[in-house]
Write an enzyme that holds these catalytic residues in place. Sequence first.
Site, mmCIF file in Angstrom:
data_model
loop_
_atom_site.group_PDB
_atom_site.id
_atom_site.type_symbol
_atom_site.label_atom_id
_atom_site.label_comp_id
_atom_site.label_asym_id
_atom_site.label_seq_id
_atom_site.Cartn_x
_atom_site.Cartn_y
_atom_site.Cartn_z
ATOM 1 N N GLU A 114 -4.158 -6.731 3.032
ATOM 2 C CA GLU A 114 -2.994 -7.412 3.628
ATOM 3 C C GLU A 114 -2.979 -8.901 3.305
ATOM 4 O O GLU A 114 -1.918 -9.489 3.059
ATOM 5 C CB GLU A 114 -2.960 -7.194 5.135
ATOM 6 C CG GLU A 114 -2.372 -5.854 5.578
ATOM 7 C CD GLU A 114 -3.314 -4.685 5.399
ATOM 8 O OE1 GLU A 114 -4.541 -4.922 5.223
ATOM 9 O OE2 GLU A 114 -2.845 -3.528 5.437
ATOM 10 N N HIS A 134 -0.630 0.607 15.483
ATOM 11 C CA HIS A 134 0.540 1.046 14.719
ATOM 12 C C HIS A 134 1.844 0.799 15.484
ATOM 13 O O HIS A 134 2.890 1.220 15.028
ATOM 14 C CB HIS A 134 0.453 2.543 14.403
ATOM 15 C CG HIS A 134 -0.554 2.901 13.353
ATOM 16 N ND1 HIS A 134 -1.894 2.701 13.503
ATOM 17 C CD2 HIS A 134 -0.406 3.458 12.127
ATOM 18 C CE1 HIS A 134 -2.527 3.132 12.424
ATOM 19 N NE2 HIS A 134 -1.646 3.583 11.570
ATOM 20 N N LEU A 181 -5.920 -2.084 -0.644
ATOM 21 C CA LEU A 181 -5.721 -2.179 0.809
ATOM 22 C C LEU A 181 -6.080 -3.599 1.255
ATOM 23 O O LEU A 181 -7.194 -3.855 1.704
ATOM 24 C CB LEU A 181 -6.641 -1.139 1.461
ATOM 25 C CG LEU A 181 -6.250 -0.565 2.806
ATOM 26 C CD1 LEU A 181 -6.969 0.744 3.026
ATOM 27 C CD2 LEU A 181 -6.533 -1.521 3.927
ATOM 28 N N GLU A 186 0.845 -1.200 0.000
ATOM 29 C CA GLU A 186 0.000 0.000 0.000
ATOM 30 C C GLU A 186 0.881 1.250 0.000
ATOM 31 O O GLU A 186 1.759 1.388 0.845
ATOM 32 C CB GLU A 186 -0.916 -0.021 1.233
ATOM 33 C CG GLU A 186 -1.933 -1.155 1.164
ATOM 34 C CD GLU A 186 -2.439 -1.595 2.529
ATOM 35 O OE1 GLU A 186 -2.393 -0.804 3.474
ATOM 36 O OE2 GLU A 186 -2.873 -2.762 2.634
#
Lengths: 387, 321
Positions: free
Chosen positions: B59, B128, B57, B28
């Site tokens: 994964e 994150h 998008l 991405e």
Amino acid sequence: MTENEPTDHPANAAVSAGDPRFLTQDDLAVDTHQIVGPDGSYDADDVPDLDAEQFRDLYRWMVTDRVFSRRMVSIQRRGELGTFGSTRGQEASIIGSAYTLRPEDWLYVGRAWTPMFMRGASMEDMILFWRGIEEGQQAFAEQNSQVAISIGSHLPLVTGLAWGMDIRGDDAIATAYLGDGATSTGAAHEAINFAGALGVPALFFCQNNQYAISLSADEQTAANTLAQKALAYGMDAIRVDGQDVLAVYDAVSEARERVREGEPVFVESVTYRLDAHTTSDDPTRYRSDDEVDAWEENDPLERYREFLKAEGLWEDIDHDAIVADIEAEFDAALEAANEFAEREIVEIFAHVYEEMPPELQRQYEEFVDLLDRRPELYDYIEQRPKG
Amino acid sequence: MQATIVEAVNDALHTEMAADDDVVVFGEDVAESGGVFRATDELLAEFGGDRVVDTPLSEIAIVGAATGLAMYGLRPVAEIQFSGFLPPAFDQLVTNASRIRWRTRGELTAPMVVRMPYGAGVRALEHHSESMEGAYAHIPGLKVVAPSTPHDTKGLLLASIRDPDPVLFMEPKRIYRSFREEVPEEDYEVPLGEAAVRREGEDVTVISWGSMMPATLEAVDELDADAEVVDLRTISPLDTETVVESVKKTGRAVVVHEGPRSNGVGGDVVARINDEALMYLEAPVERVTGFDTPVPLLSMEDYYFPHPPRILDAIERALSA
């Protein structure tokens, strides 16, 4: 059974011989629901049945959304916030949809904060949330709301919430706001299929704001529209002009009624993210000024103002006073957020489990003891090194 | 040249894409915008849109498709934007990438690299900041690499792309840009599965890797003793020999990592020391780790990962026992 003869099975109701016929997405005309055009023109018969106060209310919430985004970006630039993603440009899409929801409905949003304000969440808690303070999310939970950060991850969860409503026979719906990027995730496909197969009251409101960070919606999928994806799962869909607050309200109102009866619906709202993906992003690397300018011209607030003027409702609206009110509300929220009490170390360890396991209790006690013995640790904690 | 860790990643990718036409880079935002951390900057301009690809998008598809590309004979280098977004693709790592060699008795293999920034401390949002190398090192057939210096980053990434097995390449984003060092312009490899002795010493062995290495070295600098510092560099397969040899010499050990303590890599390192050097130990092996909690949101994340005083405290405990 002979070849090419219809059978009882509905999948074989019509058969064809000769060359195989390709089903293509061009077989399907997907139109975009619109009430007020970009030039402000509209047909009075199409206008949703709202009263003058509600029309003004829509405007006030749209301005709230815009002012909130502007103020958040501004305090982020001053270092008073972590990363933030503005919603400028998406006000009609966000407000038109959220205005249809009721307090008992559940709401999981991606990029949309004002819907949570509309159901009682405070700006103070939203500021705390974007400062990375868990109590913000705790407050949102009290309004059956959450902001989902991991893209698409919340959709299966919303399907489950809706399933629960179905089992309990509750008169409410579960709503997931998602973006164009989320429609590419595995979680989205499984959640939408599951909701369709079980027939649960889930509303999937997709804001196609044209970019998932740098990737344009055109590159996100080969499908002509996102709305048509729902059909593969047997789910009805509406594509709506996300710059037209009345069209969004109208579409989602109808969708909500259908969802309430146990038929999940997917709504694609076509809009645009005028600002960067987040305050960490530089959109000039991947999109042209011309494109942004064209969407600046297609401003949802201006379009709605044209409608309000035509209806004679604009005279009662003092735009500057609304902005001043919202600015004051933000100022008060920021002041309250700044006074948020110093937090305790135990909060790192709390709420991982209902009852803290012995090993975690040990880690907590060791850490408290360490902080006590080696206060120099705070020097590092205050430094906040950045990568 | 003087380079940071993220510049070393970029240099390695430029080097290997130029050397091997089979190398493709995707993920991405990696192409047009050059990656959110600029790790893939200028690759699109140099190698074109067939080999440097912005993906949807997705994964699961990124890691699964990398496996398919690799089985077909290409050398995919896929980026997962943040380590917290790898879990959806965990299935592809466990079910396909890591066991295609085993399943086909070596007829098919998946030589591929999945790169991702990991770790806390950069004021990012939820999901994150994870440091879950323990979970990934638990997958048989998958190699897990975590460099701590720009020099190693380039050499390890080149070795990873050329490795015959799937490699998860975990980049310590907190120190992506925190220092520069000399990185050779030419092609070189740092072999996988070999730890580095960063400091030689006689009194205690301190074992760490990736994002925790600067804090570990800082702690050791403040120490009034002669510590040996081992940088694992590769988490799986783990270089038991270097660790054990060092512990046999010093008689004491401390393991430092950012991820949660329970069932973490530190536990495995301690077990190997017990297996092969128990009788050399003069003190219990200490662990300094993140807590068994999610990484706190940004307001309190700095409390989570070990800082030098915490590491120092454990080393002193190991020395005084």
